[in-house]
Design a protein around this motif. Sequence first.
Motif, PDB file in Angstrom:
ATOM      1  N   GLN A 183       0.853  -1.278   0.051  1.00 33.06           N
ATOM      2  CA  GLN A 183      -0.144  -0.066   0.036  1.00 33.06           C
ATOM      3  C   GLN A 183       0.860   1.206  -0.101  1.00 33.06           C
ATOM      4  O   GLN A 183       0.498   2.179  -0.662  1.00 33.06           O
ATOM      5  CB  GLN A 183      -1.085  -0.024   1.397  1.00 33.06           C
ATOM      6  N   LYS A 184       1.883   1.390   0.944  1.00 34.17           N
ATOM      7  CA  LYS A 184       2.857   2.529   0.912  1.00 34.17           C
ATOM      8  C   LYS A 184       3.638   2.556  -0.728  1.00 34.17           C
ATOM      9  O   LYS A 184       3.557   3.761  -1.143  1.00 34.17           O
ATOM     10  CB  LYS A 184       3.802   2.023   1.951  1.00 34.17           C
ATOM     11  N   ILE A 185       3.952   1.607  -1.357  1.00 34.24           N
ATOM     12  CA  ILE A 185       4.559   1.582  -2.472  1.00 34.24           C
ATOM     13  C   ILE A 185       3.537   2.150  -3.439  1.00 34.24           C
ATOM     14  O   ILE A 185       3.769   2.854  -4.343  1.00 34.24           O
ATOM     15  CB  ILE A 185       4.909   0.208  -3.074  1.00 34.24           C
ATOM     16  N   ALA A 186       2.203   1.805  -3.613  1.00 32.58           N
ATOM     17  CA  ALA A 186       1.204   1.993  -4.375  1.00 32.58           C
ATOM     18  C   ALA A 186       0.835   3.649  -4.309  1.00 32.58           C
ATOM     19  O   ALA A 186       0.817   4.509  -5.121  1.00 32.58           O
ATOM     20  CB  ALA A 186       0.000   1.345  -4.111  1.00 32.58           C
ATOM     21  N   GLU A 187       0.970   4.367  -3.036  1.00 31.17           N
ATOM     22  CA  GLU A 187       0.838   5.785  -2.840  1.00 31.17           C
ATOM     23  C   GLU A 187       2.000   6.519  -3.325  1.00 31.17           C
ATOM     24  O   GLU A 187       1.732   7.485  -3.987  1.00 31.17           O
ATOM     25  CB  GLU A 187       0.541   5.866  -1.236  1.00 31.17           C
ATOM     26  N   ILE A 188       2.830   5.927  -3.105  1.00 32.22           N
ATOM     27  CA  ILE A 188       4.178   6.497  -3.736  1.00 32.22           C
ATOM     28  C   ILE A 188       4.165   6.590  -5.187  1.00 32.22           C
ATOM     29  O   ILE A 188       4.564   7.651  -6.019  1.00 32.22           O
ATOM     30  CB  ILE A 188       5.649   5.909  -3.456  1.00 32.22           C
ATOM     31  N   CYS A 189       3.865   5.423  -5.940  1.00 35.97           N
ATOM     32  CA  CYS A 189       3.691   5.238  -7.224  1.00 35.97           C
ATOM     33  C   CYS A 189       2.681   6.171  -8.004  1.00 35.97           C
ATOM     34  O   CYS A 189       2.932   6.931  -9.254  1.00 35.97           O
ATOM     35  CB  CYS A 189       2.968   4.013  -7.875  1.00 35.97           C
ATOM     36  N   VAL A 190       1.536   6.451  -7.232  1.00 38.26           N
ATOM     37  CA  VAL A 190       0.626   7.640  -7.495  1.00 38.26           C
ATOM     38  C   VAL A 190       1.374   8.965  -7.864  1.00 38.26           C
ATOM     39  O   VAL A 190       1.167   9.725  -8.604  1.00 38.26           O
ATOM     40  CB  VAL A 190      -0.790   7.588  -6.656  1.00 38.26           C
ATOM     41  N   GLU A 191       1.897   9.234  -6.467  1.00 40.12           N
ATOM     42  CA  GLU A 191       2.548  10.758  -6.638  1.00 40.12           C
ATOM     43  C   GLU A 191       3.736  10.545  -7.792  1.00 40.12           C
ATOM     44  O   GLU A 191       3.863  11.790  -8.394  1.00 40.12           O
ATOM     45  CB  GLU A 191       3.209  11.040  -5.373  1.00 40.12           C
ATOM     46  N   TYR A 192       4.257   9.847  -7.633  1.00 40.40           N
ATOM     47  CA  TYR A 192       5.639   9.769  -8.694  1.00 40.40           C
ATOM     48  C   TYR A 192       5.098   9.803 -10.257  1.00 40.40           C
ATOM     49  O   TYR A 192       5.675  10.780 -10.994  1.00 40.40           O
ATOM     50  CB  TYR A 192       6.180   8.663  -8.483  1.00 40.40           C
ATOM     51  N   LEU A 193       4.018   9.145 -10.527  1.00 37.35           N
ATOM     52  CA  LEU A 193       3.477   9.316 -11.810  1.00 37.35           C
ATOM     53  C   LEU A 193       3.015  10.603 -12.024  1.00 37.35           C
ATOM     54  O   LEU A 193       2.966  11.203 -13.227  1.00 37.35           O
ATOM     55  CB  LEU A 193       2.485   7.927 -12.031  1.00 37.35           C
ATOM     56  N   ALA A 194       2.139  11.093 -11.102  1.00 38.98           N
ATOM     57  CA  ALA A 194       1.673  12.489 -11.384  1.00 38.98           C
ATOM     58  C   ALA A 194       2.553  13.445 -11.530  1.00 38.98           C
ATOM     59  O   ALA A 194       2.354  14.530 -12.338  1.00 38.98           O
ATOM     60  CB  ALA A 194       0.687  12.788 -10.097  1.00 38.98           C
ATOM     61  N   LEU A 195       3.794  13.365 -10.807  1.00 45.87           N
ATOM     62  CA  LEU A 195       4.890  14.391 -10.955  1.00 45.87           C
ATOM     63  C   LEU A 195       5.711  14.159 -12.230  1.00 45.87           C
ATOM     64  O   LEU A 195       6.050  15.149 -13.065  1.00 45.87           O
ATOM     65  CB  LEU A 195       5.864  14.324  -9.820  1.00 45.87           C
ATOM     66  N   GLN A 196       5.401  13.012 -12.780  1.00 45.29           N
ATOM     67  CA  GLN A 196       6.072  12.901 -14.194  1.00 45.29           C
ATOM     68  C   GLN A 196       5.221  13.644 -15.108  1.00 45.29           C
ATOM     69  O   GLN A 196       5.752  14.259 -16.085  1.00 45.29           O
ATOM     70  CB  GLN A 196       6.143  11.692 -14.244  1.00 45.29           C
ATOM     71  N   VAL A 197       3.795  13.416 -15.021  1.00 44.63           N
ATOM     72  CA  VAL A 197       2.932  14.140 -16.035  1.00 44.63           C
ATOM     73  C   VAL A 197       3.205  15.434 -15.899  1.00 44.63           C
ATOM     74  O   VAL A 197       3.204  16.267 -16.900  1.00 44.63           O
ATOM     75  CB  VAL A 197       1.449  13.671 -15.818  1.00 44.63           C
ATOM     76  N   GLN A 198       3.337  16.014 -14.456  1.00 47.63           N
ATOM     77  CA  GLN A 198       3.480  17.573 -14.527  1.00 47.63           C
ATOM     78  C   GLN A 198       4.746  18.001 -15.335  1.00 47.63           C
ATOM     79  O   GLN A 198       4.789  19.143 -15.577  1.00 47.63           O
ATOM     80  CB  GLN A 198       3.644  17.707 -13.052  1.00 47.63           C
ATOM     81  N   ALA A 199       5.756  17.060 -15.150  1.00 47.74           N
ATOM     82  CA  ALA A 199       6.978  17.477 -15.874  1.00 47.74           C
ATOM     83  C   ALA A 199       6.970  17.466 -17.276  1.00 47.74           C
ATOM     84  O   ALA A 199       7.982  17.960 -18.102  1.00 47.74           O
ATOM     85  CB  ALA A 199       8.350  16.504 -15.436  1.00 47.74           C
ATOM     86  N   GLY A 200       6.004  16.630 -17.720  1.00 46.49           N
ATOM     87  CA  GLY A 200       5.970  16.782 -19.159  1.00 46.49           C
ATOM     88  C   GLY A 200       5.623  15.227 -19.934  1.00 46.49           C
ATOM     89  O   GLY A 200       5.462  15.231 -21.175  1.00 46.49           O
ATOM     90  N   ALA A 201       5.319  14.149 -19.064  1.00 51.23           N
ATOM     91  CA  ALA A 201       5.069  12.674 -19.716  1.00 51.23           C
ATOM     92  C   ALA A 201       3.577  12.821 -20.107  1.00 51.23           C
ATOM     93  O   ALA A 201       2.783  13.405 -19.334  1.00 51.23           O
ATOM     94  CB  ALA A 201       5.079  11.839 -18.473  1.00 51.23           C
ATOM     95  N   GLN A 202       3.426  12.131 -21.244  1.00 49.03           N
ATOM     96  CA  GLN A 202       2.223  12.356 -21.847  1.00 49.03           C
ATOM     97  C   GLN A 202       1.264  11.155 -21.958  1.00 49.03           C
ATOM     98  O   GLN A 202       0.250  11.001 -22.500  1.00 49.03           O
ATOM     99  CB  GLN A 202       2.324  12.818 -23.303  1.00 49.03           C
ATOM    100  N   MET A 203       1.785  10.093 -21.228  1.00 50.10           N
ATOM    101  CA  MET A 203       1.343   8.919 -21.073  1.00 50.10           C
ATOM    102  C   MET A 203       2.065   7.997 -20.031  1.00 50.10           C
ATOM    103  O   MET A 203       3.431   8.405 -19.922  1.00 50.10           O
ATOM    104  CB  MET A 203       1.347   8.220 -22.585  1.00 50.10           C
ATOM    105  N   ILE A 204       1.520   7.192 -19.273  1.00 50.12           N
ATOM    106  CA  ILE A 204       2.304   6.388 -18.307  1.00 50.12           C
ATOM    107  C   ILE A 204       1.885   4.958 -18.397  1.00 50.12           C
ATOM    108  O   ILE A 204       1.031   4.365 -18.849  1.00 50.12           O
ATOM    109  CB  ILE A 204       1.962   6.940 -16.770  1.00 50.12           C
ATOM    110  N   GLN A 205       3.042   4.166 -18.095  1.00 47.13           N
ATOM    111  CA  GLN A 205       3.083   2.896 -18.023  1.00 47.13           C
ATOM    112  C   GLN A 205       3.534   2.127 -16.583  1.00 47.13           C
ATOM    113  O   GLN A 205       4.347   2.624 -16.127  1.00 47.13           O
ATOM    114  CB  GLN A 205       3.871   1.993 -18.999  1.00 47.13           C
ATOM    115  N   VAL A 206       2.761   1.321 -15.950  1.00 43.47           N
ATOM    116  CA  VAL A 206       2.977   0.353 -14.746  1.00 43.47           C
ATOM    117  C   VAL A 206       3.469  -0.865 -15.209  1.00 43.47           C
ATOM    118  O   VAL A 206       2.873  -1.632 -15.913  1.00 43.47           O
ATOM    119  CB  VAL A 206       2.050   0.355 -13.789  1.00 43.47           C
ATOM    120  N   PHE A 207       4.853  -1.198 -15.075  1.00 44.98           N
ATOM    121  CA  PHE A 207       5.343  -2.434 -15.089  1.00 44.98           C
ATOM    122  C   PHE A 207       5.254  -3.632 -14.003  1.00 44.98           C
ATOM    123  O   PHE A 207       5.930  -3.036 -13.190  1.00 44.98           O
ATOM    124  CB  PHE A 207       6.923  -2.409 -15.531  1.00 44.98           C
ATOM    125  N   ASP A 208       4.458  -4.620 -14.144  1.00 41.09           N
ATOM    126  CA  ASP A 208       4.223  -5.558 -13.357  1.00 41.09           C
ATOM    127  C   ASP A 208       4.919  -6.942 -13.748  1.00 41.09           C
ATOM    128  O   ASP A 208       4.593  -7.786 -14.353  1.00 41.09           O
ATOM    129  CB  ASP A 208       2.861  -5.779 -13.084  1.00 41.09           C
TER     130      ASP A 208
END
Length: 365
Positions: free
Chosen positions: A192-217
């Motif tokens: 759960q902690k990792i999942a919460e970090i993932c959400v914030e990390y991906l959002a900040l990537q989009v803010q920086a300029g990412a136009q699409m995101i992928q989650v690698f399982d």
Amino acid sequence: MPHDFPPLKNDLVLRTAWGQNVERTPIWIMRQAGRYLPEYHEAKGNRDFFECCRDPEVASTLTLQPIERFAGLLDASIIFSDILVIPQAMGMVVEMVDKKGPHFPEPLKSPTDGQYEKVLAKDVDVAAELDYVYKAITLTRKKLDGRVPLIGFCGSPWTLFCYMVEGGGSKLFIQSKTWIYKYPNETAALLQKIAEICVEYLALQVQAGAQMIQVFDSWAGELSPPTFQKFSAQYLAYISEKLPGKLKAMGLDAVPMIVFAKGANQSLNSVCNLGYNVVGLDWLIEPSDAVKIRGDRKIVFQGNADPGILYGSRENISETVKHMVEGFGGGKGGWIANLGHGITPFVNPDDLKFYLEEIQRLTSK
């Protein structure tokens, strides 16, 4: 403050990911920037792998190499980085050992090992700890000059957890299985902690300029269907559910979301219900079978040729592409071409070029 990026000239992969009908199949390749390219080794020099990730100039140069080499043949770029930057941000030491891969000198051994409690309690400043990734994304968006969209990514909670307890890649996953079956509650708390970090990390990537995101399982295939639901799927769903709201709260538009649960074809039906726009497929499933499982759900597939095909003859590459095009329905929507996993070492770049050309040729008809 919003960035002033050049206008996008090729939005084919974004239109496809949003479920639109398109003129041909878009294509990009997992690990398209990497060691199979001679220019990668020149730009990397004597730097350690993670040094390259932490240097925005180097990371952006490496990201752009395949876009420049295969000009007009790739419809997306993916930022040069690594899924293990999240465990690093959580306070764990990760090294990249030459010819062996990632190594954690001190993996998590048990919930009472002293380190688990520290990792779980650490208040991770995702913006500060991973600032180098956002800088690389912004710089790359500018250098791309609108040629193709830029993809940001993260590892899934389950896959990151596996690395954190195994200490690296594994064939038997003894530690991961010990944790989920002996310490299920403590495992869930860390996931759960990792999942919460993932959400914030991906959002900040989009803010920086990412136009699409992928989650690698990457290690999804190590779980039976019930354990996949319990220890992976619910955290993948958490990310897809929370990210759009997080972006909205930051004043940002939603972006297409891709999930790639490698090896989890036995759970494909449920993966299609996780809330992602695009579902990545490995090479162990027939495209036509995946299409049947999808049914009328508005899911776009991504994949799925065996990366090993690139060691083969041109004739076999053409045959593989033809089989995919037919299986995924002709290539005018519902499918983003890729491999079924990342490109492997020692592939001849000219053979990858032929694969890309064949995708374009057979889906432009």
